[in-house]
Enzyme design. Structure first.
Site, mmCIF file in Angstrom:
data_model
loop_
_atom_site.group_PDB
_atom_site.id
_atom_site.type_symbol
_atom_site.label_atom_id
_atom_site.label_comp_id
_atom_site.label_asym_id
_atom_site.label_seq_id
_atom_site.Cartn_x
_atom_site.Cartn_y
_atom_site.Cartn_z
ATOM 1 N N GLU A 46 0.812 -1.206 0.000
ATOM 2 C CA GLU A 46 0.000 0.000 0.000
ATOM 3 C C GLU A 46 0.853 1.267 0.000
ATOM 4 O O GLU A 46 1.932 1.295 0.584
ATOM 5 C CB GLU A 46 -0.890 0.033 1.244
ATOM 6 C CG GLU A 46 -1.831 -1.141 1.331
ATOM 7 C CD GLU A 46 -2.553 -1.217 2.655
ATOM 8 O OE1 GLU A 46 -3.692 -1.680 2.658
ATOM 9 O OE2 GLU A 46 -1.977 -0.809 3.683
ATOM 10 N N ASP A 95 -7.785 -4.716 9.510
ATOM 11 C CA ASP A 95 -7.334 -3.548 8.761
ATOM 12 C C ASP A 95 -7.165 -3.785 7.273
ATOM 13 O O ASP A 95 -6.495 -3.023 6.598
ATOM 14 C CB ASP A 95 -6.031 -3.016 9.367
ATOM 15 C CG ASP A 95 -4.898 -4.022 9.230
ATOM 16 O OD1 ASP A 95 -5.151 -5.140 8.768
ATOM 17 O OD2 ASP A 95 -3.770 -3.673 9.592
#
Lengths: 349, 349
Positions: free
Chosen positions: B62, B233
């Site tokens: 990410e 998450d």
């Protein structure tokens, strides 16, 4: 030999310069062009997204990620036209390659120089596929940081033997001409864009103003020309008059991005464009005939940076042009990050 | 003194550990929490976007960018649960701070350790605003790499004096208990989540499995509890049973991201949630009463990394815990990148 898990190879600006000189600038561009061509040929394998841009009054900062499922790469790049007057680069960049399997970075590199190489390589690939056979003369409008790389790339990849230079700032043209002396290219210094384009088979525009400019106007462009529009690469920044676009067959990297950033931002959102990768695979025809005007509206796409980074990784094999960066926390027990920090205390004494 | 334009300060893992030990782990977390609180208070000033994720079978890579118009920051972070069995970290990270005005990077840092600190700091801020006054006992479910930082952060910021530890792997619990010995916290080793949660005022769940897990089930959670759900998450990874969510007042960082990544991915897309920053500014009520169950569904947001990086920049002032990285090409004439490369040839001889 135990692999050092904490270490990421890092190519500094100095090491990049030295590696490029070890190999030769033209050879680097040609090798990167091969990587780009290979990667464009397998285009559907890549995760693609328009770059993630953070715009401000003075410029833009962008992240350009992509992945082929095995490697992941991204580039950080800024574009700040006003930097030049402060003695700073308009564009600076760095990038990273990582393993998709582990998420671990495997290469960090400066990419200001590497981006100039890959941009020239991309223009080379586009020109090879789109320009008339036997194209020999390049008009280079905008003689800034990209210009010499464009000239040498098109010489090596496409057989260009003459460059006609023009820049609104004549000292830039003098700088470019001096740098290309001894390159084997015939260099012609011109005092207007109209003069530069006379007799040109190919034009590359790579100017840096962040505004709607029209470096090329309609009456300058005759039949058969191939244009690499490189400098129109963000919203509000164009180089080529709309009327030329309407007369041209337009080729792009990634339409979703180019319609926002490229010269075609001046056109309707559904104006037909062709994708360069499909010309390479043979699924889409490139140049229709010798009278067609072809325009590669290049804005720079993440896959080209990916290609450049994987070229670099291979080029480093057997080379010492990198340093080892202690960037990845590597506790003996992955669950014991805290203990690793605490144990460092003893080593500090 | 001339500023070296090519140089970016770089904080290696070793330097980060030493800096953190120079300052003290608890103090670092508390200082970062202050930065996060300040930045959350001016939330509307930030460019916000959900993180840009590249998912693969094994994990995710990410990029998390944000900017307040003066500084720009981003973090690279991966999440690969299977890494642990290969002796690699599940999560590694690095990050960068840059000047919006010039686009030049001003700080590059490891962020594996820094992320652990900022995650603890964020839980600290959430708990300070949402837990019952006088909360003293923390149940810590998941005793991996994050756990000690969570315990020390909540001790320092919220006055926690007792931690009750549980992990599905008892060796993780032993490791955590050993690391917290001498911290001033009373440590209770538990053999089930049910035991851990007994008498707790606050629960932090920070487990690492990438799957729909239910670490906390409905009958375990009584009135008045505050929950920090940290480990849920990413898409497909949750920790907390849906029935608990339905009984809780839910607080999030950035709803657009949390609805995809957080435990609330189990709920309807329009399920009401409150934003933590608005609790901090006083625009939204936090805890309604002493019997309410409050849940901070933390997934980690770019602004927290930004806060951590600007903390680091300030913490480095007067410190030697960084190296100078030659990362930015800095030709004497910004238009003469090519000439800079060519001139390096003479220095290589």
């Amino acid at each position: 030999m135990q692999k050092k898990l904490n270490v990421v190879p890092f190519v500094s600006v100095e090491n990049m310069m030295r590696l490029v000189l070890d190999i030769g600038i033209e050879t680097c561009i040609a090798q990167i062009a091969d990587c780009i061509e290979d990667d464009f040929r397998r285009w559907p394998e890549f995760d693609k997204t328009p770059r993630i841009a953070s715009h401000s009054h003075e410029g833009v900062i962008e992240l350009m990620p992509t992945s082929d499922g095995v490697d992941y790469g991204f580039k950080y790049v800024n574009g700040h036209p006003k930097n030049m007057k402060d003695g700073l680069q308009t564009v600076t960049a760095f990038g990273l390659l990582a393993s998709v399997d582990t998420g671990y970075p495997v290469l960090l590199s400066e990419m200001t120089i590497l981006t100039a190489l890959r941009t020239a390589a991309t223009s080379g690939v586009a020109t090879k596929y789109l320009a008339r056979k036997g194209s020999r003369t390049l008009a280079l409008i905008g003689n800034g940081a990209q210009s010499e790389f464009q000239a040498l790339g098109l010489k090596r990849i496409c057989g260009i033997d003459t460059v006609r230079l023009y820049d609104i700032d004549s000292t830039a043209t003098q700088k470019c001409a001096a740098n290309l002396a001894g390159s084997g290219l015939a260099v012609v210094v011109c005092t207007s864009p109209e003069e530069a384009i006379q007799g040109a088979d190919v034009v590359t525009t790579c100017t840096a103003d962040k505004q709607y400019a029209t470096i090329l106007t309609d009456n300058m462009v005759g039949a058969g020309l191939h244009i690499n529009g490189i400098g129109g690469d963000c919203p509000g920044k164009t180089e080529i008059h709309r009327d030329i676009l309407l007369r041209s067959d337009i080729f792009v990297e990634y339409p979703e991005q180019t319609r926002v950033e490229g010269d075609i931002q001046q056109l309707d959102a559904d104006h037909p464009v062709k994708e360069l990768w499909q010309v390479i695979t043979g699924d889409v025809q490139g140049r229709e005939d010798d009278r067609a005007i072809t325009l590669f509206d290049g804005v720079g796409f993440a896959i080209e940076d990916f290609s450049a980074l994987r070229w670099l990784r291979d080029a480093l094999k057997g080379s010492t042009r990198f340093a080892e960066l202690d960037m990845i926390a590597d506790p003996d027990d992955p669950r014991d990050l805290f203990g690793m920090v605490e144990r460092e205390r003893a080593r500090m004494m």
